[in-house]
Design an enzyme around this catalytic site. Structure first.
Site, PDB file in Angstrom:
ATOM      1  N   ASP A  12      -3.872  38.568  32.721  1.00  0.00           N
ATOM      2  CA  ASP A  12      -2.937  37.931  33.648  1.00  0.00           C
ATOM      3  C   ASP A  12      -1.626  38.701  33.724  1.00  0.00           C
ATOM      4  O   ASP A  12      -0.742  38.359  34.511  1.00  0.00           O
ATOM      5  CB  ASP A  12      -2.702  36.464  33.282  1.00  0.00           C
ATOM      6  CG  ASP A  12      -2.084  36.274  31.907  1.00  0.00           C
ATOM      7  OD1 ASP A  12      -1.921  37.269  31.168  1.00  0.00           O
ATOM      8  OD2 ASP A  12      -1.780  35.113  31.561  1.00  0.00           O
ATOM      9  N   LYS A  43     -10.428  35.037  27.869  1.00  0.00           N
ATOM     10  CA  LYS A  43      -9.433  35.162  26.803  1.00  0.00           C
ATOM     11  C   LYS A  43      -8.356  34.122  27.009  1.00  0.00           C
ATOM     12  O   LYS A  43      -7.969  33.827  28.144  1.00  0.00           O
ATOM     13  CB  LYS A  43      -8.806  36.554  26.791  1.00  0.00           C
ATOM     14  CG  LYS A  43      -7.776  36.738  25.664  1.00  0.00           C
ATOM     15  CD  LYS A  43      -7.254  38.161  25.599  1.00  0.00           C
ATOM     16  CE  LYS A  43      -6.257  38.475  26.676  1.00  0.00           C
ATOM     17  NZ  LYS A  43      -5.006  37.667  26.549  1.00  0.00           N
ATOM     18  N   GLU A  85      -1.229  41.119  19.217  1.00  0.00           N
ATOM     19  CA  GLU A  85      -0.233  41.807  20.045  1.00  0.00           C
ATOM     20  C   GLU A  85       1.140  41.798  19.402  1.00  0.00           C
ATOM     21  O   GLU A  85       1.642  40.737  18.998  1.00  0.00           O
ATOM     22  CB  GLU A  85      -0.149  41.176  21.443  1.00  0.00           C
ATOM     23  CG  GLU A  85       0.867  41.872  22.333  1.00  0.00           C
ATOM     24  CD  GLU A  85       0.820  41.439  23.792  1.00  0.00           C
ATOM     25  OE1 GLU A  85       1.649  41.947  24.578  1.00  0.00           O
ATOM     26  OE2 GLU A  85      -0.036  40.611  24.139  1.00  0.00           O
TER      27      GLU A  85
END
Length: 261
Positions: free
Chosen positions: A42, A110, A179
């Site tokens: 996204d 995800k 991340e």
């Protein structure tokens, strides 16, 4: 030949390559390059739609780009992000996942979060939906985390991320994205989990790495995340080509005889 979820579950310890791509041409090139999986993130909201964050991205926009990426890479495992609030409840998550898999052609979805989304992950996997988890910096809720910054430096943050990754694995996630976390934390999580980890800004010790297509090719001018490596100064080369095109049109050089019928 397209990888399967079972193969990814068995891929612990292997150096896998994920690439985030958003459309037909970028996914086509990713497949030709031989990546193991493509993520339709996204982050397309900022990278290709010009939004200030990922929050405005809609399910319809995710579907549009997932379909395009699938057409470009028919033989590559494809993961599509569930956009903001699309998994606020299990019912919403199931409906969104159904569309991304059935209409979009994705192989998995995800979602972001750790312990707080474990129940949704468990419901999705029980329904047969392959799920990739995501902890550390979670862009959809970046404002709550203090912005786009390293996560897990403080002990309480590291513990939250560690527990979140464990909860995702226990809920049935086939892998976990880490991340913007310290390399040592990513190493500890990778060693603890039985499923593979995918790092972005998480150091060299994760099982796999993921970068954004546009970062790899240098299509963002001066903007360069610390964790990204440019393999091409794409913006400069593209601008040179476009400028030459404009110049040749204005000077009457293009089109020439060889371009005419």
């Amino acid at each position: 030949m397209r990888r399967t979820v079972k193969e990814f579950r068995q891929a612990k310890g292997k150096r896998l390559v994920y690439l985030t791509a958003y459309d037909y041409p970028s996914a086509r090139l990713a497949e030709k390059a031989g990546v193991d999986a493509i993520l339709v993130g996204d982050s397309l909201g900022m990278v290709v739609l010009g939004y200030p964050s990922t929050v405005p991205v809609t399910l319809e926009e995710m579907l549009h780009h997932t379909k395009a990426a699938r057409r470009g890479a028919p033989e590559t495992f494809l993961v599509a992000d569930l956009p903001y609030l699309a998994y606020a409840t299990l019912d919403r998550a199931l409906k969104a996942a159904e569309r991304l898999l059935k209409e979009g052609g994705a192989d998995a979805v995800k979602l972001e979060g750790g312990e707080e989304v474990a129940e949704v992950v468990q419901g999705l996997t029980r329904a047969g939906v392959p799920v990739l988890g995501h902890v550390g910096l979670t862009p959809q809720t970046a404002s709550q985390l203090g912005g786009y910054r390293l996560q897990g430096k403080r002990p309480e943050e590291a513990e939250r991320i560690f527990k979140g990754a464990l909860a995702l694995e226990a809920a049935g996630a086939y892998g976990v994205v880490l991340e913007m976390v310290p390399a040592l934390l990513a190493k500890e999580i990778t060693e603890r989990l039985a499923v593979h980890t995918i790092g972005i800004g998480a150091g060299p010790h994760t099982d796999a790495q993921v970068l954004v297509f546009h970062d790899v090719l240098g299509l963002y001018g001066e903007f360069k995340p610390r964790f990204a490596k440019r393999y091409l100064e794409g913006e400069r080369l593209f601008l040179e080509a476009l400028s030459r095109y404009a110049e040749e049109v204005r000077e009457g050089v293009f089109p020439g005889e060889e371009h005419s019928f």
